[in-house]
Design an enzyme around this catalytic site. Structure first.
Site, PDB file in Angstrom:
ATOM      1  N   ASP A   1       0.910  -1.372  -0.054  1.00  0.00           N
ATOM      2  CA  ASP A   1       0.071  -0.078  -0.164  1.00  0.00           C
ATOM      3  C   ASP A   1       0.875   1.326  -0.028  1.00  0.00           C
ATOM      4  O   ASP A   1       0.764   2.269   0.685  1.00  0.00           O
ATOM      5  CB  ASP A   1      -0.951  -0.060   1.140  1.00  0.00           C
ATOM      6  CG  ASP A   1      -1.819  -1.164   1.217  1.00  0.00           C
ATOM      7  OD1 ASP A   1      -1.205  -2.373   1.415  1.00  0.00           O
ATOM      8  OD2 ASP A   1      -3.051  -1.147   1.089  1.00  0.00           O
TER       9      ASP A   1
ATOM     10  N   ASP B   1      -1.605  -2.614  -3.933  1.00  0.00           N
ATOM     11  CA  ASP B   1      -2.056  -1.228  -3.763  1.00  0.00           C
ATOM     12  C   ASP B   1      -0.497  -0.160  -4.168  1.00  0.00           C
ATOM     13  O   ASP B   1      -0.098   0.048  -2.951  1.00  0.00           O
ATOM     14  CB  ASP B   1      -2.498  -0.824  -2.530  1.00  0.00           C
ATOM     15  CG  ASP B   1      -4.108  -1.082  -2.417  1.00  0.00           C
ATOM     16  OD1 ASP B   1      -4.877  -1.579  -3.553  1.00  0.00           O
ATOM     17  OD2 ASP B   1      -4.723  -0.800  -1.384  1.00  0.00           O
TER      18      ASP B   1
ATOM     19  N   TYR C   1      -2.405   4.402  -6.130  1.00  0.00           N
ATOM     20  CA  TYR C   1      -3.461   5.042  -5.658  1.00  0.00           C
ATOM     21  C   TYR C   1      -3.828   6.223  -6.654  1.00  0.00           C
ATOM     22  O   TYR C   1      -4.536   7.283  -6.353  1.00  0.00           O
ATOM     23  CB  TYR C   1      -3.219   5.764  -4.359  1.00  0.00           C
ATOM     24  CG  TYR C   1      -3.025   4.774  -3.274  1.00  0.00           C
ATOM     25  CD1 TYR C   1      -2.138   3.992  -3.082  1.00  0.00           C
ATOM     26  CD2 TYR C   1      -4.287   4.278  -2.506  1.00  0.00           C
ATOM     27  CE1 TYR C   1      -1.937   3.024  -1.891  1.00  0.00           C
ATOM     28  CE2 TYR C   1      -4.355   3.471  -1.700  1.00  0.00           C
ATOM     29  CZ  TYR C   1      -3.022   2.704  -1.460  1.00  0.00           C
ATOM     30  OH  TYR C   1      -3.093   1.674  -0.431  1.00  0.00           O
TER      31      TYR C   1
ATOM     32  N   ASN D   1      -6.822  -3.579  -4.502  1.00  0.00           N
ATOM     33  CA  ASN D   1      -8.125  -3.331  -4.747  1.00  0.00           C
ATOM     34  C   ASN D   1      -7.806  -1.867  -5.571  1.00  0.00           C
ATOM     35  O   ASN D   1      -8.507  -1.554  -6.590  1.00  0.00           O
ATOM     36  CB  ASN D   1      -8.943  -2.742  -3.653  1.00  0.00           C
ATOM     37  CG  ASN D   1      -8.561  -2.096  -2.686  1.00  0.00           C
ATOM     38  OD1 ASN D   1      -7.316  -2.529  -2.170  1.00  0.00           O
ATOM     39  ND2 ASN D   1      -9.135  -1.017  -2.261  1.00  0.00           N
TER      40      ASN D   1
ATOM     41  N   HIS E   1      -3.578  -9.400  -0.745  1.00  0.00           N
ATOM     42  CA  HIS E   1      -3.666  -8.165  -0.492  1.00  0.00           C
ATOM     43  C   HIS E   1      -4.649  -8.073   0.788  1.00  0.00           C
ATOM     44  O   HIS E   1      -4.419  -7.439   1.817  1.00  0.00           O
ATOM     45  CB  HIS E   1      -4.449  -7.412  -1.699  1.00  0.00           C
ATOM     46  CG  HIS E   1      -4.540  -6.117  -1.337  1.00  0.00           C
ATOM     47  ND1 HIS E   1      -3.571  -4.997  -1.044  1.00  0.00           N
ATOM     48  CD2 HIS E   1      -5.618  -5.124  -1.248  1.00  0.00           C
ATOM     49  CE1 HIS E   1      -3.858  -3.885  -0.898  1.00  0.00           C
ATOM     50  NE2 HIS E   1      -5.187  -3.770  -0.769  1.00  0.00           N
TER      51      HIS E   1
ATOM     52  N   HIS F   1     -11.629  -2.455   6.970  1.00  0.00           N
ATOM     53  CA  HIS F   1     -11.601  -3.654   6.028  1.00  0.00           C
ATOM     54  C   HIS F   1     -11.915  -4.918   7.028  1.00  0.00           C
ATOM     55  O   HIS F   1     -11.285  -5.875   6.509  1.00  0.00           O
ATOM     56  CB  HIS F   1     -10.351  -3.590   5.171  1.00  0.00           C
ATOM     57  CG  HIS F   1      -9.967  -2.644   4.588  1.00  0.00           C
ATOM     58  ND1 HIS F   1     -10.921  -2.116   3.624  1.00  0.00           N
ATOM     59  CD2 HIS F   1      -8.888  -1.648   4.412  1.00  0.00           C
ATOM     60  CE1 HIS F   1     -10.468  -1.010   3.090  1.00  0.00           C
ATOM     61  NE2 HIS F   1      -9.198  -0.720   3.706  1.00  0.00           N
TER      62      HIS F   1
ATOM     63  N   HIS G   1      -3.676  -3.781   2.385  1.00  0.00           N
ATOM     64  CA  HIS G   1      -4.877  -3.395   2.677  1.00  0.00           C
ATOM     65  C   HIS G   1      -5.176  -2.529   3.765  1.00  0.00           C
ATOM     66  O   HIS G   1      -5.753  -1.280   3.633  1.00  0.00           O
ATOM     67  CB  HIS G   1      -5.707  -4.501   2.277  1.00  0.00           C
ATOM     68  CG  HIS G   1      -7.388  -4.160   1.820  1.00  0.00           C
ATOM     69  ND1 HIS G   1      -7.429  -3.176   0.857  1.00  0.00           N
ATOM     70  CD2 HIS G   1      -8.613  -4.697   2.422  1.00  0.00           C
ATOM     71  CE1 HIS G   1      -8.772  -3.029   0.937  1.00  0.00           C
ATOM     72  NE2 HIS G   1      -9.289  -3.882   1.552  1.00  0.00           N
ATOM     73  N   VAL G   2      -5.013  -2.864   5.033  1.00  0.00           N
ATOM     74  CA  VAL G   2      -5.245  -2.224   6.167  1.00  0.00           C
ATOM     75  C   VAL G   2      -3.933  -1.304   6.375  1.00  0.00           C
ATOM     76  O   VAL G   2      -2.721  -1.975   6.562  1.00  0.00           O
ATOM     77  CB  VAL G   2      -5.406  -2.954   7.546  1.00  0.00           C
ATOM     78  CG1 VAL G   2      -5.439  -2.184   8.653  1.00  0.00           C
ATOM     79  CG2 VAL G   2      -6.647  -4.096   7.416  1.00  0.00           C
ATOM     80  N   HIS G   3      -4.019  -0.233   6.557  1.00  0.00           N
ATOM     81  CA  HIS G   3      -2.864   0.789   6.565  1.00  0.00           C
ATOM     82  C   HIS G   3      -2.270   1.099   7.954  1.00  0.00           C
ATOM     83  O   HIS G   3      -2.250   1.947   8.630  1.00  0.00           O
ATOM     84  CB  HIS G   3      -3.212   2.203   6.135  1.00  0.00           C
ATOM     85  CG  HIS G   3      -3.900   2.074   4.659  1.00  0.00           C
ATOM     86  ND1 HIS G   3      -4.616   2.982   3.905  1.00  0.00           N
ATOM     87  CD2 HIS G   3      -3.523   0.996   3.815  1.00  0.00           C
ATOM     88  CE1 HIS G   3      -4.835   2.560   2.787  1.00  0.00           C
ATOM     89  NE2 HIS G   3      -4.345   1.524   2.509  1.00  0.00           N
TER      90      HIS G   3
HETATM   91 FE   LIG Z   1      -6.086  -2.106  -0.424  1.00  0.00          FE
END
Ligand SMILES: [Fe+2]
Length: 462
Positions: free
Chosen positions: A162, A191, A194, A228, A313, A323, A350-352
Site C-alpha cells: 500500500d 495497492d 493510488y 483493490n 492483499h 476492512h 490493505h489495512v494501513h
Molecule cells: Fe487496499
C-alpha cells in the site's frame, strides 16, 4: 543452579505480560500529520533528461525459478527500441533480448509506449548490467540474479504494501533502501500508486509512481500482488475492464506456474516458494484460481524450497476496524490448505497499519458445531499485515478492543519489514517503523520453519 533459577524466574516474569495480555498493542504514538501526495514537480518524479529517455524502469522475476527477469520501461516521444542490451559482470560478451511494446487508453488518458522484455537463461547469483533506450537516449542499470534454488540458501526479502506516493511513501522507500539488512527483492502486497483516488483515476499518477520507485525497482525485482487500487473500474466513463493500467504496466510470469491469469501465480526464489493470490479475482470452488491453488500446493517441494510464503492483499486475520472481515470469505475457502501444507507466513496489505498474528487456525467450524474461534495451531502460518507503506489515505488507527488473542502485535505506524532467511530452519523477521533509525526493529521474531523445525517460536499463551 542459582544462576539457572534466576534465568527461569526472569523468563517467567518476562512472559507474564504476554500471557496476561494475549498480545501487544503498541503504545507508540505517531505524530499525527496529514498524509498527502508529493506534488507533480517533486524531484522524485522528475523525468530523465534526453529525447525519448526511458523512464519508469522496473524489473520483476521473469520465470518460475529465478533465471529470468522481465525488464519494463516507458518512452514518451516515440516507441523507440524494444531491445535490452545486457551483459554479465563476469563476461565481456554482450547480448540482446527483444521485447514488445503496448499502449493503452484510459478514458481521456493515453499511455506512453510501455515496453516489456523478458531476459531468460541467466546465470544464478550473477550481477548483470543492462541498457534500455537503445539508439536514442540510453540508460544503464544493473541487477543481481538470485542464487540457485536450494534448501539452505540465505536470502533477504523486503516487504512493502500500500505504498502510494505521499511524503510518507518516500520515507518508507528510503528507509527500506537504507536498511542494514539489505533486502534483495521486494515482496509487494498490493495497492501501488493510488491513481484511482484522483478524478478519472488520473493515470499520470501511474507514471509518477513508476518514476518514484525506479530508484529501487530498476535494480531489484519487486514481486507484484494485485490490490483493490489496481482494479481501476470506472464503468460510467466506459472503463469496464478491471486492472487495465496494472496489467499493461506490471507483467508477471504467471504462465510459468501454470496460472491462466496474472493475478495468481507462484515463483521460487532461493530457498523460498512464493504463492501470490488474488483477493479481487474469483476464488470460490470451481474457479480458475481455486483449481490452480488446489494443484499448486502439492507441487511445493519443501526439500527444495523449505520456506512457503503466501502473498495476498486483503488480510484474513485483522483486528483493526478497517476492512474488518473483508478477507473472511477467502479464508473460509483456503485456510484448511494453508494448515495442511504448513505455510510459514502470509503477508497481506490493505489495512494501513501493522499487525502480526500468533500461529492460529480457524478451520473446525462446520455450521452446526459452533466451533468458530481461532485456536493456537503450530501448523498454521503467522499472518502479517504490512499495508503501512504510507499512501495518501492515511493510517488505520482504530482497533477492535480488546485485542483478540490471535493478535500478537499491532501498531498504527508506517513502515516496511524484512524477512531474512538464514537456512532451512531459521529466518529473522523485523518490522521497521519510519520514525526510527534504520537499525531499529519495532517488532521482530525468529521464524522456525514449519517443516524443518516445527517448534513454537515463543511461549504459546492459549
Ligand atoms: Fe487496499
Amino acid at each position: 543452579m542459582g544462576l539457572f533459577s534466576l534465568f527461569v524466574t526472569l523468563f517467567l516474569i518476562l512472559n507474564v505480560a504476554v500471557i496476561c495480555n494475549g498480545g501487544i498493542t503498541s503504545k507508540f504514538v505517531r505524530k499525527v500529520e496529514k498524509t498527502i501526495d508529493m506534488p507533480l514537480d517533486s524531484d522524485v518524479f522528475s523525468v530523465p533528461p534526453g529525447y525519448n529517455a526511458p523512464q519508469q524502469v522496473h524489473i520483476t522475476q521473469g520465470d518460475h525459478d529465478g533465471k529470468g527477469v522481465i525488464v519494463s520501461w516507458v518512452t514518451m516521444d516515440e516507441p523507440g527500441s524494444n531491445k535490452v542490451l545486457y551483459w554479465s559482470e563476469k563476461s565481456k560478451d554482450k547480448h540482446h533480448a527483444r521485447g514488445h511494446m503496448v499502449t493503452y487508453r484510459f478514458y481521456n488518458y493515453t499511455s506512453g509506449f510501455i515496453h516489456h522484455c523478458t531476459i531468460n537463461h541467466l546465470e544464478y547469483d550473477t550481477k548483470y548490467y543492462y541498457v534500455v533506450g537503445l539508439g536514442l537516449t540510453e540508460r544503464q542499470f544493473w541487477f543481481t540474479t538470485p542464487p540457485k534454488v536450494g534448501p539452505d540458501v540465505p536470502y533477504t526479502f523486503g516487504l512493502i504494501g500500500d505504498l502510494g506516493q505521499s511524503f510518507d511513501s518516500n520515507k518508507t522507500l528510503s528507509h527500506y533502501e537504507s536498511s542494514l539488512s539489505k533486502g534483495q527483492t521486494v515482496l509487494f502486497v498490493g495497492d501501488l500508486c493510488y491513481a484511482d483516488q484522483y478524478p478519472l483515476h488520473d493515470n499520470n499518477r501511474w507514471d509518477t509512481w513508476g518514476r518514484f520507485v525506479e530508484r529501487s525497482n530498476a535494480y531489484q525485482s519487486w514481486i507484484w500482488t494485485a490490490g483493490n487500487h489496481e482494479i481501476d473500474f470506472l464503468p460510467e466513463y466506459g472503463e469496464t475492464v478491471p486492472f487495465k493500467p496494472y496489467t499493461n504496466r506490471y507483467p508477471v510470469p504467471y504462465r510459468a506456474s501454470g496460472s491462466t491469469a496474472p493475478f495468481w501465480y507462484s515463483i521460487k526464489r532461493a530457498s523460498a516458494y512464493i504463492i501470490v493470490l488474488a483477493s479481487y479475482s474469483a476464488y470460490g470452488k470451481y474457479t480458475p484460481q481455486y483449481k490452480w491453488l488446489e494443484e499448486e500446493f502439492p507441487k511445493v517441494n519443501r526439500t527444495e524450497t523449505p520456506w512457503l510464503i503466501v502473498l495476498m492483499h486483503s488480510p484474513w486475520y485483522n483486528s483493526y476496524n478497517y476492512h474488518y472481515m473483508e478477507g473472511e470469505t477467502m479464508r473460509v475457502m483456503y485456510e484448511p490448505w494453508f494448515v495442511k501444507y504448513k505455510v510459514d507466513v502470509v503477508f497481506a496489505g490493505h489495512v494501513h497499519a501493522y499487525e502480526r498474528s500468533e500461529r492460529v487456525s480457524n478451520i473446525a467450524y462446520n455450521i452446526v458445531n459452533g466451533v468458530c474461534n481461532p485456536v493456537s495451531d503450530q501448523s498454521a502460518p503467522v499472518y502479517i499485515t504490512i499495508g503501512d507503506g504510507g499512501n495518501l489515505e492515511g493510517l488505520a488507527t482504530n482497533m477492535t478492543e480488546p485485542q483478540p488473542k490471535y493478535s500478537a502485535y499491532r501498531e498504527a505506524s508506517f513502515g516496511h519489514a524484512i524477512f531474512d532467511i538464514k537456512n532451512r530452519t531459521h529466518a529473522y523477521y523485523g518490522w521497521h517503523r519510519n520514525q526510527d533509525g534504520v537499525a531499529t526493529a519495532a517488532d521482530s521474531m525468529w521464524f522456525f520453519n514449519r517443516v524443518w523445525y516445527p517448534e513454537a517460536e515463543h511461549p504459546v499463551s492459549q
